[in-house]
Design a protein around this motif. Structure first.
Motif, PDB file in Angstrom:
ATOM      1  N   GLU A  25     105.064  54.975  55.064  1.00 17.47           N
ATOM      2  CA  GLU A  25     104.214  53.826  54.702  1.00 17.47           C
ATOM      3  C   GLU A  25     102.775  54.056  55.152  1.00 17.47           C
ATOM      4  OE1 GLU A  25     103.320  49.921  53.210  1.00 17.47           O
ATOM      5  OE2 GLU A  25     104.791  51.473  52.756  1.00 17.47           O
ATOM      6  N   ILE A  26     102.600  54.619  56.317  1.00 16.84           N
ATOM      7  CA  ILE A  26     101.247  54.923  56.816  1.00 16.84           C
ATOM      8  C   ILE A  26     100.573  55.932  55.891  1.00 16.84           C
ATOM      9  CG2 ILE A  26      99.985  56.081  58.678  1.00 16.84           C
ATOM     10  CD1 ILE A  26     102.006  54.712  60.626  1.00 16.84           C
ATOM     11  N   ASP A  27     101.294  56.970  55.500  1.00 15.41           N
ATOM     12  CA  ASP A  27     100.731  57.970  54.581  1.00 15.41           C
ATOM     13  C   ASP A  27     100.344  57.330  53.248  1.00 15.41           C
ATOM     14  OD1 ASP A  27     101.005  59.981  56.447  1.00 15.41           O
ATOM     15  OD2 ASP A  27     102.896  60.738  55.607  1.00 15.41           O
ATOM     16  N   ARG A  28     101.215  56.453  52.732  1.00 14.71           N
ATOM     17  CA  ARG A  28     100.933  55.785  51.460  1.00 14.71           C
ATOM     18  C   ARG A  28      99.690  54.897  51.592  1.00 14.71           C
ATOM     19  NH1 ARG A  28     101.294  51.200  48.990  1.00 14.71           N
ATOM     20  NH2 ARG A  28     102.200  50.068  50.726  1.00 14.71           N
ATOM     21  N   LEU A  29      99.588  54.187  52.706  1.00 18.94           N
ATOM     22  CA  LEU A  29      98.432  53.316  52.910  1.00 18.94           C
ATOM     23  C   LEU A  29      97.145  54.124  53.084  1.00 18.94           C
ATOM     24  CD1 LEU A  29     100.036  50.623  55.229  1.00 18.94           C
ATOM     25  CD2 LEU A  29      99.352  50.355  52.840  1.00 18.94           C
ATOM     26  N   ARG A  30      97.241  55.265  53.753  1.00 16.82           N
ATOM     27  CA  ARG A  30      96.054  56.128  53.910  1.00 16.82           C
ATOM     28  C   ARG A  30      95.593  56.655  52.556  1.00 16.82           C
ATOM     29  NH1 ARG A  30      97.894  59.220  59.366  1.00 16.82           N
ATOM     30  NH2 ARG A  30      97.060  57.683  60.813  1.00 16.82           N
ATOM     31  N   GLN A  31      96.546  57.017  51.710  1.00 16.32           N
ATOM     32  CA  GLN A  31      96.195  57.495  50.369  1.00 16.32           C
ATOM     33  C   GLN A  31      95.517  56.375  49.576  1.00 16.32           C
ATOM     34  OE1 GLN A  31      99.506  58.940  48.090  1.00 16.32           O
ATOM     35  NE2 GLN A  31      98.209  59.710  46.437  1.00 16.32           N
ATOM     36  N   THR A  32      96.048  55.176  49.691  1.00 14.63           N
ATOM     37  CA  THR A  32      95.448  54.025  49.010  1.00 14.63           C
ATOM     38  C   THR A  32      94.032  53.782  49.508  1.00 14.63           C
ATOM     39  OG1 THR A  32      97.616  53.005  48.693  1.00 14.63           O
ATOM     40  CG2 THR A  32      95.703  51.555  48.538  1.00 14.63           C
ATOM     41  N   ILE A  33      93.848  53.872  50.814  1.00 11.23           N
ATOM     42  CA  ILE A  33      92.512  53.696  51.394  1.00 11.23           C
ATOM     43  C   ILE A  33      91.558  54.748  50.856  1.00 11.23           C
ATOM     44  CG2 ILE A  33      91.186  53.916  53.544  1.00 11.23           C
ATOM     45  CD1 ILE A  33      93.567  52.517  54.943  1.00 11.23           C
TER      46      ILE A  33
END
Length: 84
Positions: A25-33
């Motif tokens: 989830e952190i990786d997905r959120l970083r990609q979104t950011i």
């Protein structure tokens, strides 16, 4: 997600699964950011370009106004010389 279990009662495997899901989830959120920051940067560049175009347009308008004034003065001077 914990289904009524407290953190202290979780098995190591369950804790690792939770941590793995959180890391995903952190990786997905970083990609979104990253994507959103890129979009924001693009929009900022476009806004800057629009501002530059507007400024250039205003400058051209002023140049044309000054050129028209000079042409009017020139024609007025020619008209006056013709009257003499």
């Amino acid at each position: 997600m914990l289904k009524g279990k407290t953190i202290k009662r979780l098995k190591k495997v369950e804790m690792l699964e939770i941590m793995s899901k959180q890391a995903e989830e952190i990786d997905r959120l970083r990609q979104t950011i990253d994507e959103l920051e890129s979009q924001l940067a693009d929009k900022q560049v476009k806004l800057a370009e629009v501002g530059s175009i507007a400024e250039a347009s205003l400058r051209l308008t002023n140049i044309f106004e000054e050129a028209q004034k000079a042409a009017d003065i020139y024609l007025e001077n020619i008209r006056r010389q013709g009257e003499r």
